[in-house]
Design a protein around this motif. Structure first.
Motif, PDB file in Angstrom:
ATOM      1  N   ASN A 170       0.821  -1.212   0.000  1.00 38.07           N
ATOM      2  CA  ASN A 170       0.000   0.000   0.000  1.00 38.07           C
ATOM      3  C   ASN A 170       0.853   1.260   0.000  1.00 38.07           C
ATOM      4  O   ASN A 170       0.583   2.206  -0.748  1.00 38.07           O
ATOM      5  CB  ASN A 170      -0.931   0.002   1.208  1.00 38.07           C
ATOM      6  CG  ASN A 170      -2.060  -0.998   1.092  1.00 38.07           C
ATOM      7  OD1 ASN A 170      -2.393  -1.438  -0.012  1.00 38.07           O
ATOM      8  ND2 ASN A 170      -2.657  -1.369   2.208  1.00 38.07           N
ATOM      9  N   ILE A 171       1.901   1.295   0.833  1.00 36.77           N
ATOM     10  CA  ILE A 171       2.735   2.499   0.907  1.00 36.77           C
ATOM     11  C   ILE A 171       3.531   2.685  -0.380  1.00 36.77           C
ATOM     12  O   ILE A 171       3.705   3.811  -0.858  1.00 36.77           O
ATOM     13  CB  ILE A 171       3.673   2.461   2.128  1.00 36.77           C
ATOM     14  CG1 ILE A 171       4.297   3.834   2.361  1.00 36.77           C
ATOM     15  CG2 ILE A 171       4.754   1.407   1.989  1.00 36.77           C
ATOM     16  CD1 ILE A 171       3.318   4.898   2.806  1.00 36.77           C
ATOM     17  N   ALA A 172       3.973   1.578  -0.985  1.00 33.56           N
ATOM     18  CA  ALA A 172       4.699   1.688  -2.250  1.00 33.56           C
ATOM     19  C   ALA A 172       3.784   2.213  -3.353  1.00 33.56           C
ATOM     20  O   ALA A 172       4.188   3.061  -4.169  1.00 33.56           O
ATOM     21  CB  ALA A 172       5.288   0.336  -2.634  1.00 33.56           C
ATOM     22  N   CYS A 173       2.555   1.725  -3.380  1.00 34.68           N
ATOM     23  CA  CYS A 173       1.616   2.165  -4.419  1.00 34.68           C
ATOM     24  C   CYS A 173       1.175   3.612  -4.234  1.00 34.68           C
ATOM     25  O   CYS A 173       0.758   4.264  -5.196  1.00 34.68           O
ATOM     26  CB  CYS A 173       0.381   1.259  -4.418  1.00 34.68           C
ATOM     27  SG  CYS A 173       0.667  -0.403  -5.052  1.00 34.68           S
ATOM     28  N   SER A 174       1.251   4.117  -3.017  1.00 34.77           N
ATOM     29  CA  SER A 174       0.786   5.485  -2.737  1.00 34.77           C
ATOM     30  C   SER A 174       1.804   6.554  -3.123  1.00 34.77           C
ATOM     31  O   SER A 174       1.505   7.743  -3.038  1.00 34.77           O
ATOM     32  CB  SER A 174       0.451   5.622  -1.250  1.00 34.77           C
ATOM     33  OG  SER A 174       1.632   5.604  -0.452  1.00 34.77           O
ATOM     34  N   GLN A 175       2.988   6.134  -3.583  1.00 30.70           N
ATOM     35  CA  GLN A 175       4.055   7.099  -3.866  1.00 30.70           C
ATOM     36  C   GLN A 175       3.915   7.783  -5.222  1.00 30.70           C
ATOM     37  O   GLN A 175       4.605   8.755  -5.501  1.00 30.70           O
ATOM     38  CB  GLN A 175       5.421   6.412  -3.780  1.00 30.70           C
ATOM     39  CG  GLN A 175       5.720   5.797  -2.430  1.00 30.70           C
ATOM     40  CD  GLN A 175       5.617   6.807  -1.301  1.00 30.70           C
ATOM     41  OE1 GLN A 175       6.289   7.843  -1.323  1.00 30.70           O
ATOM     42  NE2 GLN A 175       4.784   6.510  -0.308  1.00 30.70           N
ATOM     43  N   GLY A 176       3.065   7.250  -6.079  1.00 30.55           N
ATOM     44  CA  GLY A 176       2.895   7.856  -7.391  1.00 30.55           C
ATOM     45  C   GLY A 176       4.026   7.569  -8.353  1.00 30.55           C
ATOM     46  O   GLY A 176       4.281   8.351  -9.278  1.00 30.55           O
ATOM     47  N   TRP A 177       4.728   6.462  -8.139  1.00 29.25           N
ATOM     48  CA  TRP A 177       5.790   6.084  -9.067  1.00 29.25           C
ATOM     49  C   TRP A 177       5.154   5.529 -10.342  1.00 29.25           C
ATOM     50  O   TRP A 177       4.406   4.549 -10.302  1.00 29.25           O
ATOM     51  CB  TRP A 177       6.684   5.004  -8.461  1.00 29.25           C
ATOM     52  CG  TRP A 177       7.362   5.406  -7.186  1.00 29.25           C
ATOM     53  CD1 TRP A 177       7.858   6.631  -6.867  1.00 29.25           C
ATOM     54  CD2 TRP A 177       7.610   4.562  -6.059  1.00 29.25           C
ATOM     55  NE1 TRP A 177       8.407   6.616  -5.621  1.00 29.25           N
ATOM     56  CE2 TRP A 177       8.287   5.365  -5.094  1.00 29.25           C
ATOM     57  CE3 TRP A 177       7.352   3.214  -5.778  1.00 29.25           C
ATOM     58  CZ2 TRP A 177       8.676   4.847  -3.858  1.00 29.25           C
ATOM     59  CZ3 TRP A 177       7.752   2.708  -4.555  1.00 29.25           C
ATOM     60  CH2 TRP A 177       8.399   3.507  -3.601  1.00 29.25           C
ATOM     61  N   GLY A 178       5.426   6.125 -11.481  1.00 31.51           N
ATOM     62  CA  GLY A 178       4.886   5.627 -12.744  1.00 31.51           C
ATOM     63  C   GLY A 178       3.370   5.715 -12.789  1.00 31.51           C
ATOM     64  O   GLY A 178       2.755   6.577 -12.147  1.00 31.51           O
ATOM     65  N   ARG A 179       2.778   4.805 -13.537  1.00 33.89           N
ATOM     66  CA  ARG A 179       1.316   4.786 -13.686  1.00 33.89           C
ATOM     67  C   ARG A 179       0.667   4.211 -12.436  1.00 33.89           C
ATOM     68  O   ARG A 179       1.245   3.381 -11.732  1.00 33.89           O
ATOM     69  CB  ARG A 179       0.931   3.952 -14.904  1.00 33.89           C
ATOM     70  CG  ARG A 179       1.445   4.528 -16.222  1.00 33.89           C
ATOM     71  CD  ARG A 179       1.091   3.621 -17.381  1.00 33.89           C
ATOM     72  NE  ARG A 179      -0.351   3.445 -17.516  1.00 33.89           N
ATOM     73  CZ  ARG A 179      -0.922   2.634 -18.409  1.00 33.89           C
ATOM     74  NH1 ARG A 179      -0.173   1.916 -19.229  1.00 33.89           N
ATOM     75  NH2 ARG A 179      -2.225   2.541 -18.473  1.00 33.89           N
ATOM     76  N   LYS A 180      -0.560   4.621 -12.169  1.00 35.11           N
ATOM     77  CA  LYS A 180      -1.303   4.102 -11.027  1.00 35.11           C
ATOM     78  C   LYS A 180      -1.544   2.606 -11.202  1.00 35.11           C
ATOM     79  O   LYS A 180      -1.871   2.144 -12.286  1.00 35.11           O
ATOM     80  CB  LYS A 180      -2.635   4.837 -10.896  1.00 35.11           C
ATOM     81  CG  LYS A 180      -3.413   4.450  -9.642  1.00 35.11           C
ATOM     82  CD  LYS A 180      -4.674   5.279  -9.503  1.00 35.11           C
ATOM     83  CE  LYS A 180      -5.434   4.897  -8.234  1.00 35.11           C
ATOM     84  NZ  LYS A 180      -6.681   5.701  -8.083  1.00 35.11           N
TER      85      LYS A 180
END
Length: 220
Positions: A170-180
């Motif tokens: 969850n925290i990795a996905c919340s960083q806005g790296w690349g596409r959602k």
């Protein structure tokens, strides 16, 4: 007869199974003989998720005894308050007993009860293998994704995986790296692209061993 029918608890598990068999070399990755898999005929998602798989998944699979050689039941152990109130071995044995009662012999099915939950399969000690899936900017951050999570107290030093695999995703996905990315998309890509040779999860390795026994490799 078709080969294996998979009963899964949710969309993330569905995506994981689909991703694994989307890889044209799935038989080499599994180290087994090649067999047929079709998502429309061989993959069932329970409408009531993990509780449904645990309570009556055997009823969904009853009609497949005569159409498929084997069945795999995939379920997370950590739903409701199971980690505190239920014994893992008894949890698995309940599912097995229900499968037997509906006509599935022991040698024709496998229960993959993931302890605690699917996210544990997604992490590896060497995160370099999965960083591209997260679009993790290693060059900018200057450290591996594992080190990045350790700095945020989400991965204890010396451990093979984050202590809370879901929170780490969850925290990795919340960083806005690349596409959602949704969890399902992440799981599908990891299952399709990343080697599981270093996976330490007993339920997953048990499934690999069972498939290898069902479909042993042939040698010239």
């Amino acid at each position: 007869m078709r080969d294996i029918v998979f009963l899964v608890a949710d969309g993330e598990m569905q995506a994981t199974v689909e991703g694994f068999f989307d890889n044209p070399a799935f038989d080499r990755r599994l180290q087994c003989a090649r067999f047929e898999f079709d998502t429309k005929q061989d993959l069932i998602k329970h409408p009531r998720k993990d509780p449904g798989v645990y309570q009556d998944g055997h009823n969904l699979l009853k009609s497949y005894v005569d159409t498929h050689n084997y069945a795999v039941v995939m379920v997370d152990f950590a739903f409701n308050n199971n980690l505190r109130t239920m014994d893992y071995k008894q949890f698995c044995e309940t599912i097995k007993a229900n499968m037997r009662a509906t006509g599935w012999p022991d040698d024709r099915f496998f229960v993959m009860a993931i302890n605690p939950e699917l996210e544990v399969l997604m992490w590896q000690a060497d995160t370099s293998r999965i960083e591209h899936v997260f679009d993790y900017p290693r060059e900018r951050e200057g450290v591996s994704l594992r080190d990045w999570l350790q700095r945020r107290n989400l991965w204890n030093a010396g451990e093979l995986k984050p202590f809370d695999p879901k929170s780490a995703i969850n925290i990795a996905c919340s960083q806005g790296w690349g596409r959602k990315k949704t969890h399902s998309l992440l799981f599908k890509r990891i299952a399709q692209e990343v080697s599981f040779s270093g996976c330490q999860d007993k339920s997953f390795n048990g499934l690999l061993q069972k498939i290898q026994a069902w479909y042993p490799r042939g040698y010239a």
